[in-house]
Design a protein around this motif. Sequence first.
Motif, mmCIF file in Angstrom:
data_model
loop_
_atom_site.group_PDB
_atom_site.id
_atom_site.type_symbol
_atom_site.label_atom_id
_atom_site.label_comp_id
_atom_site.label_asym_id
_atom_site.label_seq_id
_atom_site.Cartn_x
_atom_site.Cartn_y
_atom_site.Cartn_z
ATOM 1 N N ALA A 108 40.695 46.805 43.298
ATOM 2 C CA ALA A 108 41.790 47.590 42.733
ATOM 3 C C ALA A 108 42.561 46.834 41.664
ATOM 4 O O ALA A 108 43.544 47.356 41.127
ATOM 5 C CB ALA A 108 42.749 48.016 43.841
ATOM 6 N N GLY A 109 42.140 45.611 41.365
ATOM 7 C CA GLY A 109 42.790 44.845 40.316
ATOM 8 C C GLY A 109 44.045 44.126 40.738
ATOM 9 O O GLY A 109 44.906 43.824 39.893
ATOM 10 N N LEU A 110 44.215 43.860 42.028
ATOM 11 C CA LEU A 110 45.391 43.140 42.505
ATOM 12 C C LEU A 110 45.333 41.674 42.066
ATOM 13 O O LEU A 110 44.251 41.130 41.821
ATOM 14 C CB LEU A 110 45.459 43.222 44.034
ATOM 15 C CG LEU A 110 45.603 44.633 44.633
ATOM 16 C CD1 LEU A 110 45.572 44.549 46.156
ATOM 17 C CD2 LEU A 110 46.894 45.280 44.156
ATOM 18 N N PRO A 111 46.474 41.001 41.963
ATOM 19 C CA PRO A 111 46.477 39.575 41.597
ATOM 20 C C PRO A 111 45.666 38.758 42.600
ATOM 21 O O PRO A 111 45.808 38.921 43.817
ATOM 22 C CB PRO A 111 47.969 39.202 41.655
ATOM 23 C CG PRO A 111 48.682 40.504 41.426
ATOM 24 C CD PRO A 111 47.843 41.549 42.077
ATOM 25 N N GLY A 112 44.825 37.879 42.080
ATOM 26 C CA GLY A 112 43.994 37.051 42.940
ATOM 27 C C GLY A 112 42.827 37.787 43.559
ATOM 28 O O GLY A 112 42.202 37.285 44.508
ATOM 29 N N ALA A 113 42.505 38.965 43.039
ATOM 30 C CA ALA A 113 41.446 39.789 43.615
ATOM 31 C C ALA A 113 40.080 39.098 43.607
ATOM 32 O O ALA A 113 39.357 39.171 44.604
ATOM 33 C CB ALA A 113 41.371 41.129 42.889
ATOM 34 N N PRO A 114 39.678 38.423 42.530
ATOM 35 C CA PRO A 114 38.349 37.778 42.533
ATOM 36 C C PRO A 114 38.201 36.742 43.648
ATOM 37 O O PRO A 114 37.185 36.721 44.347
ATOM 38 C CB PRO A 114 38.262 37.125 41.149
ATOM 39 C CG PRO A 114 39.180 37.948 40.300
ATOM 40 C CD PRO A 114 40.306 38.329 41.198
ATOM 41 N N LEU A 115 39.225 35.901 43.814
ATOM 42 C CA LEU A 115 39.164 34.895 44.873
ATOM 43 C C LEU A 115 39.159 35.561 46.244
ATOM 44 O O LEU A 115 38.417 35.149 47.149
ATOM 45 C CB LEU A 115 40.346 33.937 44.755
ATOM 46 C CG LEU A 115 40.436 32.841 45.838
ATOM 47 C CD1 LEU A 115 39.199 31.963 45.797
ATOM 48 C CD2 LEU A 115 41.706 32.014 45.637
ATOM 49 N N PHE A 116 39.984 36.593 46.386
ATOM 50 C CA PHE A 116 40.050 37.318 47.654
ATOM 51 C C PHE A 116 38.702 37.947 47.986
ATOM 52 O O PHE A 116 38.265 37.949 49.150
ATOM 53 C CB PHE A 116 41.120 38.397 47.574
ATOM 54 C CG PHE A 116 41.252 39.214 48.822
ATOM 55 C CD1 PHE A 116 41.892 38.710 49.948
ATOM 56 C CD2 PHE A 116 40.726 40.501 48.883
ATOM 57 C CE1 PHE A 116 42.017 39.456 51.101
ATOM 58 C CE2 PHE A 116 40.847 41.254 50.044
ATOM 59 C CZ PHE A 116 41.492 40.737 51.148
#
Length: 206
Positions: A108-116
């Motif tokens: 959904a494009g939240l901050p830190g999404a790739p790492l999450f």
Amino acid sequence: MSGRSDTGTSGTRMREPGEVFGPRMTLFADVLSVGLATAVACVPLLTAPAALSTACAVLRGAGEDQPATAGRYFGLLRRRLRAGDLGAGAVALTGLLLFAADLALAGAGLPGAPLFAVVAAVIGACAAVVGLRACARPESLTDWRVAVREAARDAVRDAGGSALVLLAVATAVLCAWMLIPLAFLAPGPLALALTAVDVRRSAAPG
């Protein structure tokens, strides 16, 4: 003259007179029939762990000259279904839904999404390995807690086997994605791979 056993030099049973297919083809057909039976048994979703565990038990029995047929599969599944099996299915389904929700949030494009997303994928892969290896253990027929505990130990001690489990899952998913009807047969080869990994672990020294 030196005598020859009917198993040949490789230890594999030779084809009987009048037998159209050899034992390897017979095992292949058995795996497909058990896979189709497992796919049908997994339809309620809550029965998926018990269905896969039963498939592994049936295929393990094939190494002990027990029939690996759909009839034996359903007979064993009918005798073993209990509250613990449905509880294991509920836990597996809940974990799958949480994993899907986490990936949806990551996308959904939240901050830190790739790492999450990476962390969620690693946790999901580890949980899948433990769960699948638990299905392959004989203890899963009677006690899921013991099976999961031993499977977690196996996942750490036998990293090579865990990698093989992930490879088997990836292969099954790829085959099902390429040709949808294969999804109904994929549980058989997957159960065979899981059983082979567990037998390999049991046969390992130490």
